[in-house]
Design a protein around this motif. Sequence first.
Motif, PDB file in Angstrom:
ATOM      1  N   GLU A   1     -31.209  71.357  -8.563  1.00 13.19           N
ATOM      2  CA  GLU A   1     -30.765  72.324  -7.555  1.00 13.19           C
ATOM      3  C   GLU A   1     -29.634  71.775  -6.691  1.00 13.19           C
ATOM      4  OE1 GLU A   1     -34.498  73.481  -5.832  1.00 13.19           O
ATOM      5  OE2 GLU A   1     -35.058  74.548  -7.673  1.00 13.19           O
ATOM      6  N   ALA A   2     -29.556  70.457  -6.530  1.00 12.43           N
ATOM      7  CA  ALA A   2     -28.471  69.836  -5.768  1.00 12.43           C
ATOM      8  C   ALA A   2     -27.120  70.012  -6.471  1.00 12.43           C
ATOM      9  CB  ALA A   2     -28.755  68.350  -5.546  1.00 12.43           C
ATOM     10  N   GLN A   3     -27.142  70.319  -7.765  1.00 16.51           N
ATOM     11  CA  GLN A   3     -25.890  70.561  -8.496  1.00 16.51           C
ATOM     12  C   GLN A   3     -25.265  71.899  -8.098  1.00 16.51           C
ATOM     13  OE1 GLN A   3     -24.495  68.169 -10.683  1.00 16.51           O
ATOM     14  NE2 GLN A   3     -26.090  67.071  -9.569  1.00 16.51           N
ATOM     15  N   ALA A   4     -26.069  72.794  -7.506  1.00 14.41           N
ATOM     16  CA  ALA A   4     -25.606  74.095  -6.984  1.00 14.41           C
ATOM     17  C   ALA A   4     -24.832  74.914  -8.014  1.00 14.41           C
ATOM     18  CB  ALA A   4     -24.795  73.892  -5.704  1.00 14.41           C
ATOM     19  N   SER A   5     -25.323  74.922  -9.252  1.00 13.02           N
ATOM     20  CA  SER A   5     -24.686  75.721 -10.293  1.00 13.02           C
ATOM     21  C   SER A   5     -25.301  77.115 -10.319  1.00 13.02           C
ATOM     22  CB  SER A   5     -24.869  75.070 -11.662  1.00 13.02           C
ATOM     23  OG  SER A   5     -24.381  75.927 -12.668  1.00 13.02           O
ATOM     24  N   THR A   6     -24.463  78.127 -10.321  1.00 14.70           N
ATOM     25  CA  THR A   6     -24.948  79.501 -10.431  1.00 14.70           C
ATOM     26  C   THR A   6     -25.026  79.948 -11.893  1.00 14.70           C
ATOM     27  OG1 THR A   6     -22.709  80.367 -10.204  1.00 14.70           O
ATOM     28  CG2 THR A   6     -24.015  80.158  -8.181  1.00 14.70           C
ATOM     29  N   GLU A   7     -24.577  79.098 -12.810  1.00 11.51           N
ATOM     30  CA  GLU A   7     -24.533  79.455 -14.229  1.00 11.51           C
ATOM     31  C   GLU A   7     -25.530  78.683 -15.081  1.00 11.51           C
ATOM     32  OE1 GLU A   7     -20.598  79.305 -15.794  1.00 11.51           O
ATOM     33  OE2 GLU A   7     -19.731  80.194 -14.003  1.00 11.51           O
ATOM     34  N   TRP A   8     -26.441  77.947 -14.468  1.00 11.68           N
ATOM     35  CA  TRP A   8     -27.348  77.106 -15.231  1.00 11.68           C
ATOM     36  C   TRP A   8     -28.751  77.264 -14.685  1.00 11.68           C
ATOM     37  CZ3 TRP A   8     -30.758  73.061 -15.273  1.00 11.68           C
ATOM     38  CH2 TRP A   8     -30.925  72.390 -16.500  1.00 11.68           C
ATOM     39  N   GLY A   9     -29.748  77.267 -15.565  1.00 11.42           N
ATOM     40  CA  GLY A   9     -31.131  77.381 -15.129  1.00 11.42           C
ATOM     41  C   GLY A   9     -32.085  77.077 -16.260  1.00 11.42           C
ATOM     42  N   PRO A  10     -33.377  77.333 -16.045  1.00  3.89           N
ATOM     43  CA  PRO A  10     -34.367  77.031 -17.081  1.00  3.89           C
ATOM     44  C   PRO A  10     -34.174  77.933 -18.299  1.00  3.89           C
ATOM     45  CG  PRO A  10     -35.399  78.132 -15.200  1.00  3.89           C
ATOM     46  CD  PRO A  10     -33.969  77.880 -14.841  1.00  3.89           C
TER      47      PRO A  10
ATOM     48  N   LEU B   1     -28.278  59.100 -15.584  1.00  7.72           N
ATOM     49  CA  LEU B   1     -29.466  59.285 -16.405  1.00  7.72           C
ATOM     50  C   LEU B   1     -30.492  60.141 -15.655  1.00  7.72           C
ATOM     51  CD1 LEU B   1     -31.095  58.637 -18.943  1.00  7.72           C
ATOM     52  CD2 LEU B   1     -31.819  56.518 -17.819  1.00  7.72           C
ATOM     53  N   ARG B   2     -30.578  59.973 -14.359  1.00 10.39           N
ATOM     54  CA  ARG B   2     -31.502  60.748 -13.512  1.00 10.39           C
ATOM     55  C   ARG B   2     -31.255  62.251 -13.686  1.00 10.39           C
ATOM     56  NH1 ARG B   2     -33.633  58.437  -9.471  1.00 10.39           N
ATOM     57  NH2 ARG B   2     -34.938  59.577  -8.033  1.00 10.39           N
ATOM     58  N   LEU B   3     -29.993  62.662 -13.726  1.00 10.15           N
ATOM     59  CA  LEU B   3     -29.655  64.078 -13.897  1.00 10.15           C
ATOM     60  C   LEU B   3     -30.008  64.541 -15.309  1.00 10.15           C
ATOM     61  CD1 LEU B   3     -28.509  66.725 -12.882  1.00 10.15           C
ATOM     62  CD2 LEU B   3     -26.203  65.862 -13.427  1.00 10.15           C
ATOM     63  N   TRP B   4     -29.770  63.709 -16.327  1.00 14.07           N
ATOM     64  CA  TRP B   4     -30.107  64.067 -17.705  1.00 14.07           C
ATOM     65  C   TRP B   4     -31.608  64.379 -17.828  1.00 14.07           C
ATOM     66  CZ3 TRP B   4     -27.805  65.223 -22.231  1.00 14.07           C
ATOM     67  CH2 TRP B   4     -28.602  65.231 -23.373  1.00 14.07           C
ATOM     68  N   VAL B   5     -32.435  63.470 -17.323  1.00 15.74           N
ATOM     69  CA  VAL B   5     -33.888  63.652 -17.413  1.00 15.74           C
ATOM     70  C   VAL B   5     -34.317  64.848 -16.574  1.00 15.74           C
ATOM     71  CG1 VAL B   5     -36.133  62.599 -16.908  1.00 15.74           C
ATOM     72  CG2 VAL B   5     -34.316  61.236 -17.966  1.00 15.74           C
ATOM     73  N   ALA B   6     -33.740  65.009 -15.397  1.00 13.90           N
ATOM     74  CA  ALA B   6     -34.075  66.161 -14.544  1.00 13.90           C
ATOM     75  C   ALA B   6     -33.775  67.471 -15.265  1.00 13.90           C
ATOM     76  CB  ALA B   6     -33.311  66.079 -13.225  1.00 13.90           C
ATOM     77  N   CYS B   7     -32.660  67.535 -15.945  1.00 14.53           N
ATOM     78  CA  CYS B   7     -32.307  68.754 -16.698  1.00 14.53           C
ATOM     79  C   CYS B   7     -33.304  69.031 -17.802  1.00 14.53           C
ATOM     80  CB  CYS B   7     -30.905  68.626 -17.281  1.00 14.53           C
ATOM     81  SG  CYS B   7     -29.590  68.658 -16.055  1.00 14.53           S
ATOM     82  N   ARG B   8     -33.741  67.987 -18.511  1.00  9.89           N
ATOM     83  CA  ARG B   8     -34.717  68.179 -19.588  1.00  9.89           C
ATOM     84  C   ARG B   8     -36.043  68.713 -19.029  1.00  9.89           C
ATOM     85  NH1 ARG B   8     -30.497  67.134 -20.823  1.00  9.89           N
ATOM     86  NH2 ARG B   8     -30.591  69.370 -20.940  1.00  9.89           N
ATOM     87  N   LEU B   9     -36.466  68.199 -17.887  1.00  8.20           N
ATOM     88  CA  LEU B   9     -37.703  68.673 -17.260  1.00  8.20           C
ATOM     89  C   LEU B   9     -37.545  70.098 -16.741  1.00  8.20           C
ATOM     90  CD1 LEU B   9     -38.785  65.481 -15.311  1.00  8.20           C
ATOM     91  CD2 LEU B   9     -39.899  66.472 -17.323  1.00  8.20           C
ATOM     92  N   TYR B  10     -36.412  70.382 -16.168  1.00 10.66           N
ATOM     93  CA  TYR B  10     -36.152  71.696 -15.564  1.00 10.66           C
ATOM     94  C   TYR B  10     -36.041  72.791 -16.622  1.00 10.66           C
ATOM     95  CZ  TYR B  10     -34.235  74.816 -11.967  1.00 10.66           C
ATOM     96  OH  TYR B  10     -34.035  75.841 -11.075  1.00 10.66           O
ATOM     97  N   ASP B  11     -35.596  72.442 -17.832  1.00 11.67           N
ATOM     98  CA  ASP B  11     -35.441  73.424 -18.910  1.00 11.67           C
ATOM     99  C   ASP B  11     -36.688  74.280 -19.111  1.00 11.67           C
ATOM    100  OD1 ASP B  11     -32.843  72.751 -19.589  1.00 11.67           O
ATOM    101  OD2 ASP B  11     -33.404  71.522 -21.310  1.00 11.67           O
ATOM    102  N   TYR B  12     -37.850  73.677 -18.969  1.00 10.52           N
ATOM    103  CA  TYR B  12     -39.097  74.374 -19.279  1.00 10.52           C
ATOM    104  C   TYR B  12     -40.018  74.539 -18.078  1.00 10.52           C
ATOM    105  CZ  TYR B  12     -37.508  73.938 -24.015  1.00 10.52           C
ATOM    106  OH  TYR B  12     -36.742  74.043 -25.150  1.00 10.52           O
ATOM    107  N   CYS B  13     -39.457  74.533 -16.882  1.00  5.20           N
ATOM    108  CA  CYS B  13     -40.280  74.655 -15.675  1.00  5.20           C
ATOM    109  C   CYS B  13     -40.983  76.010 -15.586  1.00  5.20           C
ATOM    110  CB  CYS B  13     -39.466  74.370 -14.423  1.00  5.20           C
ATOM    111  SG  CYS B  13     -38.148  75.568 -14.085  1.00  5.20           S
ATOM    112  N   HIS B  14     -40.531  76.996 -16.328  1.00  2.98           N
ATOM    113  CA  HIS B  14     -41.148  78.328 -16.312  1.00  2.98           C
ATOM    114  C   HIS B  14     -42.483  78.380 -17.060  1.00  2.98           C
ATOM    115  CE1 HIS B  14     -39.001  78.090 -20.112  1.00  2.98           C
ATOM    116  NE2 HIS B  14     -39.835  79.023 -20.565  1.00  2.98           N
ATOM    117  N   LEU B  15     -42.800  77.378 -17.869  1.00  3.07           N
ATOM    118  CA  LEU B  15     -43.997  77.442 -18.699  1.00  3.07           C
ATOM    119  C   LEU B  15     -45.304  77.339 -17.911  1.00  3.07           C
ATOM    120  CD1 LEU B  15     -42.982  75.425 -21.870  1.00  3.07           C
ATOM    121  CD2 LEU B  15     -43.140  77.907 -21.572  1.00  3.07           C
ATOM    122  N   ARG B  16     -45.312  76.563 -16.843  1.00  2.00           N
ATOM    123  CA  ARG B  16     -46.569  76.396 -16.104  1.00  2.00           C
ATOM    124  C   ARG B  16     -47.055  77.712 -15.516  1.00  2.00           C
ATOM    125  NH1 ARG B  16     -47.094  71.038 -12.824  1.00  2.00           N
ATOM    126  NH2 ARG B  16     -49.255  71.407 -13.296  1.00  2.00           N
ATOM    127  N   PRO B  17     -46.228  78.452 -14.774  1.00  2.00           N
ATOM    128  CA  PRO B  17     -46.727  79.730 -14.257  1.00  2.00           C
ATOM    129  C   PRO B  17     -47.024  80.737 -15.380  1.00  2.00           C
ATOM    130  CG  PRO B  17     -44.611  79.166 -13.233  1.00  2.00           C
ATOM    131  CD  PRO B  17     -44.911  78.125 -14.265  1.00  2.00           C
TER     132      PRO B  17
END
Length: 125
Positions: free
Chosen positions: A111-120, A47-63
């Motif tokens: 970031e600990a998942q180390a995926s090169t194909e996934w991001g915000p 569940l921790r990874l699920w929620v982390a992914c949802r938060l990470y999806d839109y991390c670009h909005l603050r800047p």
Amino acid sequence: MRSGRSGTNEWLHGSGQSSKDALTGIDLPGLSADALAVESWWGDRPLRLWVACRLYDYCHLRPLRGPGVRPWVLAGEQRGRGPDNEPLVRCRRPVAWVSERALREADRVVEAQASTEWGPLHRAD
């Protein structure tokens, strides 16, 4: 979950519960959001990874939108789908702001998942 400006209660009970499509300028019939409910296909993954992914999806909005923008959790009803197929919701009740600590932890978990194909979900990247 939604990213919004501090002072959400100022418009919560008013008519300001809409998002705007950045491409067309159209006012959408609800707030653009990302659901925290876990989908059945997720299975027994953390569940921790699920929620982390949802938060990470839109991390670009603050800047992109400025220092007053931060994610928050709400209870509401879906009113439609947005141009990116995201839920558009009407907020019944704000639940909580998402803390800086939680955002840093979400970044670390993803970031600990180390995926090169996934991001915000950021079109400019």
